[in-house]
Design a protein around this motif. Structure first.
Motif, short mmCIF file in Angstrom:
data_model
loop_
_atom_site.label_atom_id
_atom_site.label_comp_id
_atom_site.label_asym_id
_atom_site.label_seq_id
_atom_site.Cartn_x
_atom_site.Cartn_y
_atom_site.Cartn_z
N GLU A 486 0.85 -1.19 0.00
CA GLU A 486 0.00 0.00 0.00
C GLU A 486 0.89 1.24 0.00
OE1 GLU A 486 -3.95 1.30 2.38
OE2 GLU A 486 -2.19 0.92 3.62
N PRO A 487 0.62 2.21 -0.89
CA PRO A 487 1.51 3.37 -0.98
C PRO A 487 1.11 4.49 -0.02
CG PRO A 487 -0.09 3.44 -2.75
CD PRO A 487 -0.37 2.17 -1.97
N PRO A 514 9.53 -4.59 11.70
CA PRO A 514 9.54 -4.04 10.34
C PRO A 514 8.17 -3.50 9.92
CG PRO A 514 9.39 -6.42 10.25
CD PRO A 514 9.54 -6.07 11.71
N GLN A 515 8.19 -2.70 8.85
CA GLN A 515 6.97 -2.08 8.35
C GLN A 515 6.68 -2.54 6.93
OE1 GLN A 515 6.67 2.20 8.84
NE2 GLN A 515 8.28 2.16 10.38
N THR A 516 5.37 -2.62 6.63
CA THR A 516 4.95 -2.86 5.25
C THR A 516 4.55 -1.54 4.62
OG1 THR A 516 2.70 -3.34 6.00
CG2 THR A 516 4.18 -5.20 5.75
N GLY A 517 4.33 -1.60 3.31
CA GLY A 517 3.93 -0.39 2.59
C GLY A 517 5.08 0.20 1.81
N VAL A 518 4.72 1.02 0.80
CA VAL A 518 5.71 1.71 -0.02
C VAL A 518 5.40 3.20 -0.01
CG1 VAL A 518 6.08 -0.31 -1.47
CG2 VAL A 518 4.37 1.37 -2.15
N THR A 519 6.26 3.99 -0.62
CA THR A 519 6.15 5.44 -0.51
C THR A 519 5.26 6.05 -1.59
OG1 THR A 519 8.34 5.51 0.48
CG2 THR A 519 7.48 7.58 -0.37
N LEU A 520 5.42 5.63 -2.84
CA LEU A 520 4.67 6.26 -3.93
C LEU A 520 4.33 5.24 -5.00
CD1 LEU A 520 3.68 8.82 -5.61
CD2 LEU A 520 5.97 8.81 -6.61
N ASP A 544 8.55 -4.70 2.19
CA ASP A 544 7.91 -5.01 0.91
C ASP A 544 8.97 -5.13 -0.18
OD1 ASP A 544 5.52 -5.00 2.13
OD2 ASP A 544 4.67 -3.30 1.07
N THR A 545 8.78 -6.09 -1.08
CA THR A 545 9.80 -6.37 -2.10
C THR A 545 9.58 -5.59 -3.40
OG1 THR A 545 8.54 -8.30 -2.83
CG2 THR A 545 10.25 -8.66 -1.17
N ILE A 546 8.46 -4.88 -3.52
CA ILE A 546 8.27 -4.04 -4.70
C ILE A 546 8.98 -2.71 -4.45
CG2 ILE A 546 6.07 -5.14 -5.22
CD1 ILE A 546 4.66 -2.67 -4.17
N PRO A 547 9.26 -1.94 -5.53
CA PRO A 547 9.99 -0.67 -5.34
C PRO A 547 9.26 0.28 -4.41
CG PRO A 547 9.99 -1.32 -7.65
CD PRO A 547 9.05 -2.25 -6.96
#
Length: 906
Positions: A486-487, A514-520, A544-547
């Motif tokens: 989630e961004p 640790p935290q989940t989620g991405v920035t943008l 999270d393994t996505i950018p």
């Protein structure tokens, strides 16, 4: 004496007469009916307490207090009460009326509906001051004044349905506006709206037709007709049919007057429902108010507006008490409505506000169908240690242009706390939001958010900055809880503009690790315009393994901030280590134009990036990416894609020991040192899909220590361990240079100062890739730097090219600090200088005039300087590529100030 006897007799007669008058008045009151039957269709029964049993109800019968009326199948009855209201009973209904004299002098008429349905018409202008009309069912109480309302009670299910056709009904303390239906089951109330067609149908089905008896009272009929005309006119529909008069025409109808809303502010529990109508509280008057020390809980929203025009002179809700809404719906719901609020939508001074659903939801069917205007300050204004917890989004806007000018969305001061437990925090679909910032604090505030800060679809948001405090560097960060992938910022065909984000950035902050989620995640032609920095990472573990930053078919434009001393890069890391599980940034078919750097990590305050995978740090797939476009001649901030700087140095070598970027610790124990080794990281820069990447030198950037500004990679006083090299470019074709992925640098492509680099090689890999170095070398080592490459230094395949316009391919120069070992910069390569491969057509072009006379040739490579050792095979697969120089004075490799180069090239 006789006079006294006569006086006594007069008193006795007077007393006797008074008693007779009182008794006569009581009898008259008992005989005087409270209402009269003005229309009858079918059959109905009248039950009177003093009568032996029920009798058939007839036209013009009087209806007394405590009488009960029962209608049979396919029957309707209309009763006129006191010349100020009419009640129409539908079939199979039971109805009773009571009256009582109030201390104020007014009369309270209570209508009891035990079963069936009634249509109640009340003419406000005909009621005396203090009069009240109350309708009761076994599970509901409704108060009406100047209202047309339809009430139903279903005994089998114990459900009451109240439908307001005109005016306002107070149901269980909640205001129900026109064309609104409330269903009461137990203590639960569900609100919905009805169409004007449905409202008209209710009125039509309550009309009583047919020819009436000639015994009809002309006076009563005229009065009933006049009242009915007024009441139904207020409802916006045609008046119901009245029994025709047999002789003289009826009296003219009483002209309607506007319905006056109740006195404001209201105290919860209360719900204001306004549909196809207007509402005004008056100048400076709030809609709702709850005072300090008061506690209220309700199961419905505060305001539901549909096709309404609402003017709130003060605050929407002035709350210093403790208020809880258990409704899953938004506290404020606006649909196709124009709402003006004099100050804040909600103002809190201490106390608490807890909602199970969102805070504000606005839906307009098109962009011009509604509006929300605030007179000052903010949507939410918290002070005095207020505590607000929202069970959903704080803002959920659809097709609304909300302009707060220079005010924030939320003002949070005085040790107050704002929390939402389900996201996104702000969701905008269509329309726009303009404000100074999203959150303003004073350094004592707390923001605890769940879900994306901004979720934008086809929307535009313009801010000065995301948030700040009224004091300098004293505030608490906003803490976010994000779901997996989630961004923090989500843009879909939307535009976000930050006019001055200097000294600020957006990103995950220290919290539960640790935290989940991405920035943008920005997609579908989204645009971000920012002045100052944009993304910041500080002491977090992101798994999270996505950018972390993802752009697809989108644009970022970044301008230098207003503070000339602030290094506002696009991405910045400081304050202890940040660990990520995938790439830091990945852009696909997008455009980035930045005055400054892509990534700054300065280790003087603990900044560090830990890669928890072998993924590239930055990936550009197609599109155009330009950095260092600063045109300010007064600044001197050498630009680069990666500006990485450590501060601690080894006492022996003098080289930096800080791993500004590193891999996570492995389970492997180094045999020689006995320490746990780090997993080497992936490449710093990966370009694919024909991407065009350029780093410019700013107008004020100067050559420093032999390093030309405008670098792809700038390493200063640090240690870098790389497994997959540092730069990797892959094009989309393999036969020519028209489909290549391109990197152009104004200065050295890789500028390394007082640092140690360890790589398995190749350090630079091109596959249908192109590097243009405008000024400087492809790789420059200065100030005692040491680069050790286990394999080949360079790899070019499938029509790849390196073009060095004004400088050598390799420059090794500068001595280390006094007492360091080694004392000079060194390059050690175990493999070849370059490995050509693929379908061939690879080329390295070097152009300079370094050598005063002819350069020295070592193993076929033109060099300048001493301490250069090259093995017999510096070029692998020479049939698939070549090195071209502009003349005998052109050096491919140059050493100065004692620099050393060793290329084993076995």
């Amino acid at each position: 004496m006789n006079f006294l006897k006569n006086l006594h007799w007069i008193r006795a007669v007077f007393l006797h007469s008074a008693l007779i008058l009182v008794a006569s008045a009581q009898v008259f009151a008992q005989q005087q009916p409270a209402g009269v039957v003005t229309a009858l269709q079918g059959k109905a029964q009248l039950t009177r307490a003093v009568a032996p049993g029920p009798v058939a109800l007839r036209f013009k019968d009087g209806v007394h207090v405590s009488d009960t009326i029962d209608t049979q199948e396919k029957s309707l009855v209309r009763v006129l009460f006191g010349g100020k209201s009419t009640v129409t009973l539908r079939e199979l209904s039971r109805f009773e009326v009571r009256e009582e004299l109030l201390p104020t002098g007014g009369t309270r008429s209570t209508m009891e509906l035990s079963s069936g349905a009634i249509l109640v018409n009340v003419a406000r202008q005909l009621m005396r001051p203090g009069d009240e009309i109350v309708i009761r069912t076994p599970n509901a109480v409704a108060s009406v004044r100047g209202t047309l309302a339809f009430l139903q009670y279903f005994p089998a299910s114990g459900v009451t349905v109240v439908t307001t056709l005109s005016g306002l009904v107070s149901l269980q303390g909640q205001l129900i506006g026109p064309n609104t239906q409330a269903t009461v089951s137990g203590t639960d109330i569900k609100i919905s709206t009805i169409s004007q067609q449905q409202a008209n149908q209710i009125v039509s089905q309550s009309q009583i037709g047919g020819k009436v008896s000639s015994e009809n009272s002309q006076t009563q009929t005229a009065a009933a007709t006049g009242v009915a005309n007024v009441l139904v006119t207020l409802a916006g529909g045609p008046p119901p049919a009245a029994p025709p008069a047999t002789s003289s025409p009826p009296s003219p109808p009483v002209p309607p007057t506007p319905i006056t809303p109740p006195a404001f502010p209201l105290a919860p529990p209360a719900t204001v429902v306004v549909s196809n109508d207007s509402l005004s509280t008056g100048s400076g008057v709030s809609l709702f108010q709850l005072s300090s020390g008061q506690t209220a809980t309700q199961s419905q929203p505060l305001l539901i507006a549909t096709n309404a025009n609402i003017n709130i002179g003060g605050n929407g809700f002035d709350n210093s008490g403790n208020f809880t809404s258990t409704s899953p719906d938004a506290l404020f719901q606006l649909t196709d409505s124009a709402v003006t609020v004099g100050t804040d939508l909600v103002k809190m001074n201490g106390g608490s506000l807890i909602t199970a659903g969102p805070f504000l939801k606005v839906v307009n069917t098109n962009i011009s169908s509604g509006s929300l205007t605030l007179g000052a300050t903010s949507l939410l204004n918290l002070s005095g240690g207020a505590n607000v917890t929202v069970g959903g989004s704080i803002l959920d806007l659809t097709n609304l242009n909300l302009d707060l000018g220079t005010d924030p969305v939320v003002r949070n001061t005085g040790g107050s706390t704002l929390t939402n437990t389900a996201g996104p925090v702000i969701k905008i679909t269509g329309g726009s939001l303009t404000a100074d910032l999203l959150g303003l604090g004073d350094g004592t505030q707390t923001f605890n958010f769940t879900g994306s800060l901004l979720d934008l679809t086809n929307a535009t948001v313009t801010l000065r900055t995301f948030g700040e405090d009224t004091c300098n560097n004293c505030g608490n960060d906003a803490h976010f809880t994000l779901a997996t992938n989630e961004p923090l910022l989500k843009l879909n065909n939307s535009t976000l503009t930050l006019n001055d984000n200097t000294h600020n950035d957006i990103g995950p902050t220290k919290g539960p690790n640790p935290q989940t989620g991405v920035t943008l995640i920005a997609t579908n032609n989204s645009t971000i315009n920012v002045t100052g920095g944009l993304f910041g990472f500080k002491d977090v573990n992101l798994i999270d393994t996505i950018p972390q930053i993802q752009l697809t078919d989108s644009t970022i434009t970044q301008k230098k901030g207003t503070d000339p001393l602030q290094p506002d890069s696009l991405i910045r890391m400081d304050g202890l280590a940040t660990t990520i599980g995938g790439s830091l940034i990945e852009a696909t078919n997008s455009t980035i134009t930045s005055d400054l750097d892509l990534l700054d990590i300065l280790n003087n305050n603990g900044g560090q990036l830990v890669m928890n995978s072998s993924n590239p740090v930055a990936v550009f797939n197609g599109g155009s990416y330009t950095f260092g476009a600063d045109t300010d001649a007064g600044s001197n901030t050498p630009n680069s894609l990666f500006n990485l700087q450590g501060f601690n140095t080894d006492s022996v070598t003098g080289l930096g020991t800080d791993q500004v970027i590193k891999g996570t610790n492995s389970s492997f124990i180094d045999f020689f040192t006995g320490q746990t080794a780090n997993n080497p990281i992936g490449v710093l820069l990966k370009g694919t899909g024909g991407a065009t990447i350029e780093v410019k030198a700013g107008a004020g950037d100067l050559v420093s220590n032999g390093i030309y500004p405008g670098n792809a990679v700038r390493l200063d006083s640090m240690l870098l361990e790389s497994a997959a090299g540092i730069i990797e470019l892959t094009g989309t074709g393999s036969t020519d240079f028209t489909t290549v992925t391109t990197l152009t640098t104004a200065g050295d492509a890789m500028a390394i100062s007082q640092s140690k680099v360890v790589s398995l090689g190749p350090v630079i890999s091109l596959n249908n890739g192109l590097i243009n170095v405008t000024n400087g070398a492809l790789i420059t080592l200065t100030n005692g730097s040491n680069m050790n490459v286990t394999g080949d230094l360079l790899s070019l395949t499938n029509h790849s090219k390196i073009n060095v316009v004004n400088g050598p391919l390799i420059l090794v120069t500068g001595s280390a600090p006094t007492g360091s070992t080694p004392s000079v910069s060194t390059l050690n390569v175990s493999g070849a200088l370059v490995n050509f491969g693929g379908s061939g057509g690879n080329l390295i072009v070097v152009n300079n005039s370094i050598c005063g006379g002819a350069c020295t040739v070592t193993s076929g490579i033109q060099v300048s300087g001493s301490n250069i050792v090259i093995g017999p095979n510096p070029i692998k697969n020479p049939g698939l590529g070549s090195i071209s120089v502009s003349g005998a004075n052109t050096a491919v490799i140059q050493t100065t100030n004692g620099g050393k180069v060793t290329i084993t090239a076995p």
